[in-house]
Design a protein around this motif. Structure first.
Motif, short mmCIF file in Angstrom:
data_model
loop_
_atom_site.label_atom_id
_atom_site.label_comp_id
_atom_site.label_asym_id
_atom_site.label_seq_id
_atom_site.Cartn_x
_atom_site.Cartn_y
_atom_site.Cartn_z
N ASP B 1 0.80 -1.22 0.00
CA ASP B 1 0.00 0.00 0.00
C ASP B 1 0.83 1.26 0.00
OD1 ASP B 1 -2.21 -1.88 1.87
OD2 ASP B 1 -2.78 -0.93 0.00
N LYS B 9 -7.20 -1.93 11.63
CA LYS B 9 -7.94 -2.33 10.44
C LYS B 9 -9.44 -2.24 10.69
CE LYS B 9 -8.43 -4.09 6.31
NZ LYS B 9 -8.13 -3.26 5.11
N TYR B 35 -10.17 10.45 3.72
CA TYR B 35 -11.39 10.28 2.96
C TYR B 35 -12.32 9.32 3.69
CZ TYR B 35 -9.10 12.36 -1.11
OH TYR B 35 -8.45 13.21 -1.98
N GLN B 37 -15.42 6.58 2.82
CA GLN B 37 -16.04 5.82 1.74
C GLN B 37 -17.27 5.09 2.27
OE1 GLN B 37 -13.68 2.64 -0.08
NE2 GLN B 37 -14.53 3.17 -2.09
N LEU B 43 -15.52 8.51 -2.88
CA LEU B 43 -14.80 8.96 -1.69
C LEU B 43 -15.07 10.45 -1.45
CD1 LEU B 43 -13.21 6.31 -2.44
CD2 LEU B 43 -11.21 7.45 -1.47
N LEU B 45 -13.88 13.86 0.85
CA LEU B 45 -12.74 14.41 1.58
C LEU B 45 -13.18 14.96 2.93
CD1 LEU B 45 -9.71 15.16 1.44
CD2 LEU B 45 -10.42 17.35 0.42
N PHE B 88 -15.90 3.26 5.80
CA PHE B 88 -14.52 2.84 5.55
C PHE B 88 -13.70 4.12 5.39
CE2 PHE B 88 -11.47 -0.27 4.76
CZ PHE B 88 -10.80 -0.10 3.56
N LEU B 90 -10.18 6.08 4.60
CA LEU B 90 -8.94 5.94 3.85
C LEU B 90 -8.06 7.16 4.04
CD1 LEU B 90 -10.45 4.47 0.59
CD2 LEU B 90 -8.63 3.38 1.91
N PHE B 103 -2.65 5.50 -1.31
CA PHE B 103 -3.63 5.24 -0.26
C PHE B 103 -3.11 4.20 0.72
CE2 PHE B 103 -7.48 7.45 -1.45
CZ PHE B 103 -7.29 7.73 -2.79
N GLY B 104 -3.57 4.32 1.98
CA GLY B 104 -3.40 3.27 2.95
C GLY B 104 -4.42 2.17 2.72
N SER B 105 -4.40 1.16 3.57
CA SER B 105 -5.28 0.01 3.39
C SER B 105 -6.64 0.18 4.07
CB SER B 105 -4.60 -1.26 3.91
OG SER B 105 -4.25 -1.08 5.26
#
Lengths: 114, 112
Positions: B1, B9, B35, B37, B43, B45, B88, B90, B103-105
């Motif tokens: 990532d 997580k 972000y 989601q 997504l 901001l 979710f 991000l 992006f991260g996971s």
């Protein structure tokens, strides 16, 4: 209003087949258009980035096209594989004093079946 | 990532509780973003920071807070004022020109 619309919302295809995903946008002023692949529960990963002057860009089996006049883009996937199952997100960037501002589409969820 | 680490997580929030999501990057990027989601939506901001000790509200900042005390770190706090926090989340970062976003996971936040 700055918007990015993607179609279809979801798609199921058989392994080995080709498919095309669509992206229409009303973002202005246009800076660049990006396609991302997002696996379930993961962050998006960049596939392609296209500026105004580019009308096609490839990344392996992925080919993106851009028609800046009609404000449309497509992502074509050739010879699909099971690992292509993911969401594909179209992102359009506009530039202002704050830098690059991104508008994200809702994504197309692709499922590739054996 | 791409050198961006988000933790945890999965996160569960009780009503009235503040929770903090961690985001660390080792890409030496100046700009960092958060972000949100939601299923079937693009997504959105929440906050972004272009430099240490400075950050700006995004499109949906209400009920969230951030800090940028170090270049590598951009934690997001979901406060009790955020009435619909299930989503979710991000984190992302970009270099000087802001063209390529990494992006991260992600962190899945749910309400108990």
């Amino acid at each position: 209003k700055n918007q990015v619309e993607q179609s279809p919302q979801s798609l199921i295809i058989l392994e080995g087949k080709n498919c095309t995903l669509q992206c229409n946008y009303t973002v202005s002023p246009f800076s660049n258009l990006r396609w991302y692949k997002q696996d379930t529960g993961r962050g998006p990963v960049s596939l392609t980035i296209m500026t105004f002057s580019e009308n096609t860009k490839s990344n392996g089996r992925y080919t993106a096209t851009l028609d800046a006049d009609t404000k449309q883009s497509s992502l074509h996937i050739t010879a699909s594989q099971l690992s292509d199952s993911a969401s594909y997100i179209c992102v359009v960037s506009r530039h202002n004093n704050a830098g690059n501002m991104l508008t994200f589409g809702g994504g197309t969820r692709l499922m590739v079946k054996p | 990532d791409g050198g961006i680490t988000q933790s945890p997580k999965y996160l569960f929030r009780k009503e009235g509780q503040n929770v903090t999501l961690s985001c660390e990057q080792n890409l030496n990027h100046d700009a960092m973003y958060w972000y949100r989601q939601d299923p079937g939506q693009g997504l959105r901001l929440i906050y972004y920071s272009q430099i240490v000790n400075d950050f700006q509200k995004g499109d949906i900042a209400e009920g969230y807070s951030v800090s940028r005390e170090k270049k590598e770190s951009f934690p997001l706090t979901v406060t009790s004022a955020q009435k619909n926090p299930t989503a979710f989340y991000l984190c992302a970062s970009s270099g000087a020109l802001g063209v390529k976003l990494f992006f991260g996971s992600g962190t899945q936040l749910s309400v108990l």
